[in-house]
Design a protein around this motif. Structure first.
Motif, PDB file in Angstrom:
ATOM      1  N   GLY A 280      26.690   8.825 -19.151  1.00 22.81           N
ATOM      2  CA  GLY A 280      26.506  10.090 -18.448  1.00 22.81           C
ATOM      3  C   GLY A 280      27.666  11.019 -18.731  1.00 22.81           C
TER       4      GLY A 280
ATOM      5  N   GLY B 219      29.126  14.015 -18.512  1.00 18.54           N
ATOM      6  CA  GLY B 219      29.073  15.297 -17.797  1.00 18.54           C
ATOM      7  C   GLY B 219      30.483  15.592 -17.348  1.00 18.54           C
ATOM      8  N   ALA B 220      30.632  16.237 -16.179  1.00 17.57           N
ATOM      9  CA  ALA B 220      31.968  16.630 -15.727  1.00 17.57           C
ATOM     10  C   ALA B 220      32.896  15.413 -15.588  1.00 17.57           C
ATOM     11  CB  ALA B 220      31.846  17.389 -14.403  1.00 17.57           C
ATOM     12  N   VAL B 221      32.467  14.443 -14.781  1.00 16.38           N
ATOM     13  CA  VAL B 221      33.334  13.287 -14.516  1.00 16.38           C
ATOM     14  C   VAL B 221      33.479  12.403 -15.761  1.00 16.38           C
ATOM     15  CG1 VAL B 221      33.269  11.078 -13.272  1.00 16.38           C
ATOM     16  CG2 VAL B 221      33.107  13.210 -12.032  1.00 16.38           C
TER      17      VAL B 221
ATOM     18  N   ARG C  26      23.379  13.691 -22.764  1.00 10.68           N
ATOM     19  CA  ARG C  26      22.224  14.509 -23.135  1.00 10.68           C
ATOM     20  C   ARG C  26      22.575  15.417 -24.311  1.00 10.68           C
ATOM     21  NH1 ARG C  26      18.799  11.330 -20.501  1.00 10.68           N
ATOM     22  NH2 ARG C  26      18.596  11.802 -18.268  1.00 10.68           N
TER      23      ARG C  26
ATOM     24  N   CYS D 186      28.592   7.405 -14.846  1.00  9.35           N
ATOM     25  CA  CYS D 186      28.985   8.763 -14.411  1.00  9.35           C
ATOM     26  C   CYS D 186      27.784   9.687 -14.302  1.00  9.35           C
ATOM     27  CB  CYS D 186      29.998   9.344 -15.383  1.00  9.35           C
ATOM     28  SG  CYS D 186      31.497   8.372 -15.541  1.00  9.35           S
ATOM     29  N   VAL D 187      26.579   9.152 -14.075  1.00  9.33           N
ATOM     30  CA  VAL D 187      25.412  10.014 -13.883  1.00  9.33           C
ATOM     31  C   VAL D 187      25.333  10.397 -12.413  1.00  9.33           C
ATOM     32  CG1 VAL D 187      24.141   8.966 -15.802  1.00  9.33           C
ATOM     33  CG2 VAL D 187      23.816   8.070 -13.479  1.00  9.33           C
TER      34      VAL D 187
ATOM     35  N   GLU E 244      18.758   1.181 -18.580  1.00 10.46           N
ATOM     36  CA  GLU E 244      19.068   1.347 -20.009  1.00 10.46           C
ATOM     37  C   GLU E 244      20.265   0.489 -20.406  1.00 10.46           C
ATOM     38  OE1 GLU E 244      19.481   5.345 -21.651  1.00 10.46           O
ATOM     39  OE2 GLU E 244      18.261   6.088 -19.998  1.00 10.46           O
TER      40      GLU E 244
ATOM     41  N   GLN F  10      30.576   7.248  -9.147  1.00 11.58           N
ATOM     42  CA  GLN F  10      29.723   8.245  -8.498  1.00 11.58           C
ATOM     43  C   GLN F  10      30.084   8.449  -7.018  1.00 11.58           C
ATOM     44  OE1 GLN F  10      26.742   5.424 -10.002  1.00 11.58           O
ATOM     45  NE2 GLN F  10      25.468   7.223 -10.355  1.00 11.58           N
ATOM     46  N   ASN F  11      29.647   9.563  -6.488  1.00 10.24           N
ATOM     47  CA  ASN F  11      29.797   9.813  -5.051  1.00 10.24           C
ATOM     48  C   ASN F  11      28.776   8.991  -4.281  1.00 10.24           C
ATOM     49  OD1 ASN F  11      31.976  11.533  -4.948  1.00 10.24           O
ATOM     50  ND2 ASN F  11      30.750  13.394  -5.132  1.00 10.24           N
TER      51      ASN F  11
ATOM     52  N   VAL G 281      35.892   8.783  -7.424  1.00  8.56           N
ATOM     53  CA  VAL G 281      36.711   9.847  -8.015  1.00  8.56           C
ATOM     54  C   VAL G 281      37.058  10.782  -6.869  1.00  8.56           C
ATOM     55  CG1 VAL G 281      36.787  11.728  -9.708  1.00  8.56           C
ATOM     56  CG2 VAL G 281      35.400   9.687 -10.165  1.00  8.56           C
TER      57      VAL G 281
ATOM     58  N   TYR H 171      38.937  13.518  -6.941  1.00 10.23           N
ATOM     59  CA  TYR H 171      39.106  14.944  -7.244  1.00 10.23           C
ATOM     60  C   TYR H 171      37.838  15.581  -7.793  1.00 10.23           C
ATOM     61  CZ  TYR H 171      40.589  12.338 -11.449  1.00 10.23           C
ATOM     62  OH  TYR H 171      40.680  11.439 -12.467  1.00 10.23           O
ATOM     63  N   ASN H 172      37.945  16.877  -7.977  1.00  8.10           N
ATOM     64  CA  ASN H 172      36.827  17.683  -8.432  1.00  8.10           C
ATOM     65  C   ASN H 172      37.029  18.023  -9.915  1.00  8.10           C
ATOM     66  OD1 ASN H 172      35.871  20.892  -8.451  1.00  8.10           O
ATOM     67  ND2 ASN H 172      34.484  19.456  -7.491  1.00  8.10           N
ATOM     68  N   VAL H 173      35.980  17.880 -10.709  1.00 12.83           N
ATOM     69  CA  VAL H 173      36.069  18.249 -12.130  1.00 12.83           C
ATOM     70  C   VAL H 173      34.976  19.274 -12.415  1.00 12.83           C
ATOM     71  CG1 VAL H 173      35.987  17.439 -14.513  1.00 12.83           C
ATOM     72  CG2 VAL H 173      36.831  15.911 -12.719  1.00 12.83           C
TER      73      VAL H 173
ATOM     74  N   LYS I 261      35.708   9.975   1.545  1.00 12.48           N
ATOM     75  CA  LYS I 261      35.310  11.038   0.598  1.00 12.48           C
ATOM     76  C   LYS I 261      33.980  11.650   1.035  1.00 12.48           C
ATOM     77  CE  LYS I 261      35.148  13.215  -3.466  1.00 12.48           C
ATOM     78  NZ  LYS I 261      34.425  12.927  -4.677  1.00 12.48           N
TER      79      LYS I 261
ATOM     80  N   GLU J 166      22.143  15.588  -4.757  1.00 18.83           N
ATOM     81  CA  GLU J 166      22.583  14.269  -4.282  1.00 18.83           C
ATOM     82  C   GLU J 166      22.526  14.202  -2.743  1.00 18.83           C
ATOM     83  OE1 GLU J 166      26.427  13.819  -6.535  1.00 18.83           O
ATOM     84  OE2 GLU J 166      25.395  12.031  -7.257  1.00 18.83           O
TER      85      GLU J 166
HETATM   86  N1  NAP Z   1      32.018  16.745 -10.725  1.00 20.42           N
HETATM   87  C1  NAP Z   1      32.871  16.330  -9.795  1.00 20.42           C
HETATM   88  O1  NAP Z   1      33.821  17.021  -9.457  1.00 20.42           O
HETATM   89  C2  NAP Z   1      32.717  14.993  -9.160  1.00 20.42           C
HETATM   90  C3  NAP Z   1      33.810  14.470  -8.451  1.00 20.42           C
HETATM   91  C4  NAP Z   1      33.691  13.210  -7.882  1.00 20.42           C
HETATM   92  C5  NAP Z   1      32.526  12.508  -8.006  1.00 20.42           C
HETATM   93  N2  NAP Z   1      31.471  13.052  -8.678  1.00 20.42           N
HETATM   94  C6  NAP Z   1      30.273  12.257  -8.786  1.00 20.42           C
HETATM   95  O2  NAP Z   1      30.191  11.773 -10.121  1.00 20.42           O
HETATM   96  C7  NAP Z   1      28.798  11.677 -10.498  1.00 20.42           C
HETATM   97  C8  NAP Z   1      28.581  12.531 -11.740  1.00 20.42           C
HETATM   98  O3  NAP Z   1      28.816  13.880 -11.402  1.00 20.42           O
HETATM   99  P1  NAP Z   1      29.025  14.995 -12.523  1.00 20.42           P
HETATM  100  O4  NAP Z   1      29.437  16.211 -11.800  1.00 20.42           O
HETATM  101  O5  NAP Z   1      29.878  14.471 -13.612  1.00 20.42           O
HETATM  102  O6  NAP Z   1      27.528  15.139 -13.045  1.00 20.42           O
HETATM  103  P2  NAP Z   1      27.010  15.869 -14.365  1.00 20.42           P
HETATM  104  O7  NAP Z   1      28.010  16.872 -14.822  1.00 20.42           O
HETATM  105  O8  NAP Z   1      25.613  16.274 -14.097  1.00 20.42           O
HETATM  106  O9  NAP Z   1      27.032  14.712 -15.466  1.00 20.42           O
HETATM  107  C9  NAP Z   1      26.095  13.682 -15.578  1.00 20.42           C
HETATM  108  C10 NAP Z   1      25.476  13.779 -16.955  1.00 20.42           C
HETATM  109  O10 NAP Z   1      24.800  12.559 -17.216  1.00 20.42           O
HETATM  110  C11 NAP Z   1      23.561  12.888 -17.839  1.00 20.42           C
HETATM  111  N3  NAP Z   1      22.628  11.769 -17.724  1.00 20.42           N
HETATM  112  C12 NAP Z   1      21.839  11.431 -16.679  1.00 20.42           C
HETATM  113  N4  NAP Z   1      21.139  10.324 -16.983  1.00 20.42           N
HETATM  114  C13 NAP Z   1      21.477   9.977 -18.235  1.00 20.42           C
HETATM  115  C14 NAP Z   1      21.058   8.947 -19.103  1.00 20.42           C
HETATM  116  N5  NAP Z   1      20.165   8.023 -18.725  1.00 20.42           N
HETATM  117  N6  NAP Z   1      21.589   8.890 -20.343  1.00 20.42           N
HETATM  118  C15 NAP Z   1      22.499   9.822 -20.737  1.00 20.42           C
HETATM  119  N7  NAP Z   1      22.930  10.825 -19.967  1.00 20.42           N
HETATM  120  C16 NAP Z   1      22.426  10.897 -18.715  1.00 20.42           C
HETATM  121  C17 NAP Z   1      23.131  14.104 -17.083  1.00 20.42           C
HETATM  122  O11 NAP Z   1      22.064  14.762 -17.724  1.00 20.42           O
HETATM  123  P3  NAP Z   1      20.869  15.420 -16.822  1.00 20.42           P
HETATM  124  O12 NAP Z   1      21.492  16.602 -16.143  1.00 20.42           O
HETATM  125  O13 NAP Z   1      19.847  15.749 -17.845  1.00 20.42           O
HETATM  126  O14 NAP Z   1      20.424  14.376 -15.850  1.00 20.42           O
HETATM  127  C18 NAP Z   1      24.433  14.906 -17.054  1.00 20.42           C
HETATM  128  O15 NAP Z   1      24.609  15.600 -18.259  1.00 20.42           O
HETATM  129  C19 NAP Z   1      28.019  12.149  -9.279  1.00 20.42           C
HETATM  130  O16 NAP Z   1      27.661  11.059  -8.459  1.00 20.42           O
HETATM  131  C20 NAP Z   1      29.004  13.046  -8.540  1.00 20.42           C
HETATM  132  O17 NAP Z   1      28.745  13.159  -7.171  1.00 20.42           O
HETATM  133  C21 NAP Z   1      31.546  14.284  -9.263  1.00 20.42           C
END
Ligand code: NAP
Length: 339
Positions: free
Chosen positions: A13, A15-17, A37, A84-85, A96, A111-112, A134, A136-138, A189, A288
């Protein structure tokens, strides 16, 4: 010189994290494969990774040295997988991974929420799945550009195989704490993340929303319900802010000029920053909400207490696609049944 890693890392996954933690590890020499993705992988292929943080740090990984994959490569044997999805994608991602990786592979959910590790375990029972957090915020600032926007640490449940990773995470600038029990930290958190639906429904940037007393009253009510459910369940949430969790509702209900003085650190946020739930609502993606307010509602129900405000706000978030209308502070208060 950094210690040698026990083996490669796989980020499930990107993405941000995932890009932030995996990118920091990769920048310090750990071999990392990013599974993600097409949108993100295309950006990484073109721009590489640039990682910045609020301390002014800048690191980068050249596009040519990034290992990218659209799915977990069959036959690969990562020593560590970081899940990290978002919560709604956990089951599919875990299935998978289960199909592609050897039995016993160590997987940490970054994940949260509270239940993602258990959910991943139920879809990948042959893997060793641990909860992580995690703090902090990304945020994604642009193609291949990720920014750590607040302070905090990474944490996971104690496991002998994770201890070997701690020096590597520390050297990469993403220190990892190990705890016998992660639940108190996860709940600590989650209490703060109960503002996510308030922010999402407000339609406002986070800072402006937090400076509105009516919105803060909504957040206070959500937290107060969660604290009552935690008390009934015998769980003591960890303190992740200068104030202890029990003091948060009263502090949030203070008049804005007083709150502004008390919460200088909390309010030191980019004027445009919004929560990821706000972005999810705007972009019509699954939120979420079930991993946040849903956890409070379930904990309350399991321990004979009620959490009607968390139930109501969950309904409002779920109804957004049909009624995509930002709510003013007083309007949201009324909709949540608060005086
Ligand atoms: N961002 C933050 O600041 C932060 C901080 C602490 C905790 N978190 C937690 O960390 C987790 C991830 O957050 P995020 O903000 O990083 O999310 P995000 O930016 O949406 O990143 C997740 C990525 O994974 C992809 N993905 C989903 N299923 C997949 C698969 N089967 N194969 C490959 N890629 C896949 C998603 O694509 P799709 O969009 O197409 O599904 C997305 O691009 C969440 O639980 C969030 O609450 C986030």
């Amino acid at each position: 010189m950094n210690p040698a890693p026990p083996g490669p890392v796989l980020v499930m996954g990107a993405g941000a994290v995932g890009c932030w933690i995996g990118g920091c590890l990769a920048a310090s020499g750990v071999p990392v494969t990013f599974v993600g993705r097409a949108r993100v992988l295309g950006a990484l292929r073109e721009h590489g990774l640039t990682l910045t943080d609020l301390d002014g740090g800048v690191r980068s990984v050249a596009a040519g040295s990034l290992a990218l994959a659209p799915a977990p490569p069959a036959g690969s044997a990562p020593a560590l997988v970081l899940l990290c999805v978002k919560s709604g994608a956990t089951a599919e991602a875990a299935a998978e991974l289960a199909a592609a990786l050897p039995a016993g592979t160590l997987l940490v959910s970054m994940q949260n929420g509270i239940s993602n590790a258990a959910l991943a375990r139920s879809h990948a029972p042959r893997l060793t799945v641990l909860p992580g957090m995690v703090q902090y915020n990304v945020v994604e600032l642009g193609p291949g550009r990720y920014h750590r926007a607040t302070f905090g640490i990474l944490a996971a449940t104690e496991h002998p195989a994770l201890q070997a990773w701690q020096p590597l995470f520390a050297a990469a600038g993403v220190p990892l704490e190990l705890h016998r029990e992660l639940a108190p930290l996860q709940w600590g958190k989650l209490l703060l993340n109960l503002n996510n639906p308030v922010n999402a429904l407000s339609g406002l940037p986070l800072r402006a929303q937090l400076l509105d007393r009516d919105y803060r009253a909504c957040m206070a009510a959500l937290i107060a319900e969660a604290l009552a459910a935690l008390h009934a369940a015998g769980i003591r949430p960890a303190r992740l802010t200068p104030l202890p969790p029990a003091a948060l509702p009263a502090a949030l209900r203070l008049p804005t000029p007083v709150f502004r003085l008390l919460a200088t650190r909390l309010l030191r946020i980019d004027a445009k920053a919004r929560t990821s739930m706000a972005n999810d609502l705007m972009q019509g993606r699954t939120t979420e909400i079930d991993a946040l307010c849903g956890e409070v509602v379930r904990l309350a129900r399991d321990h004979g207490v009620a959490a009607p405000v968390n139930e109501r706000i969950s309904e409002l978030v779920r109804a957004w696609p049909k009624d995509p209308r930002p709510r003013g502070g007083a309007e949201l208060r009324t909709a949540l049944g608060l005086a």
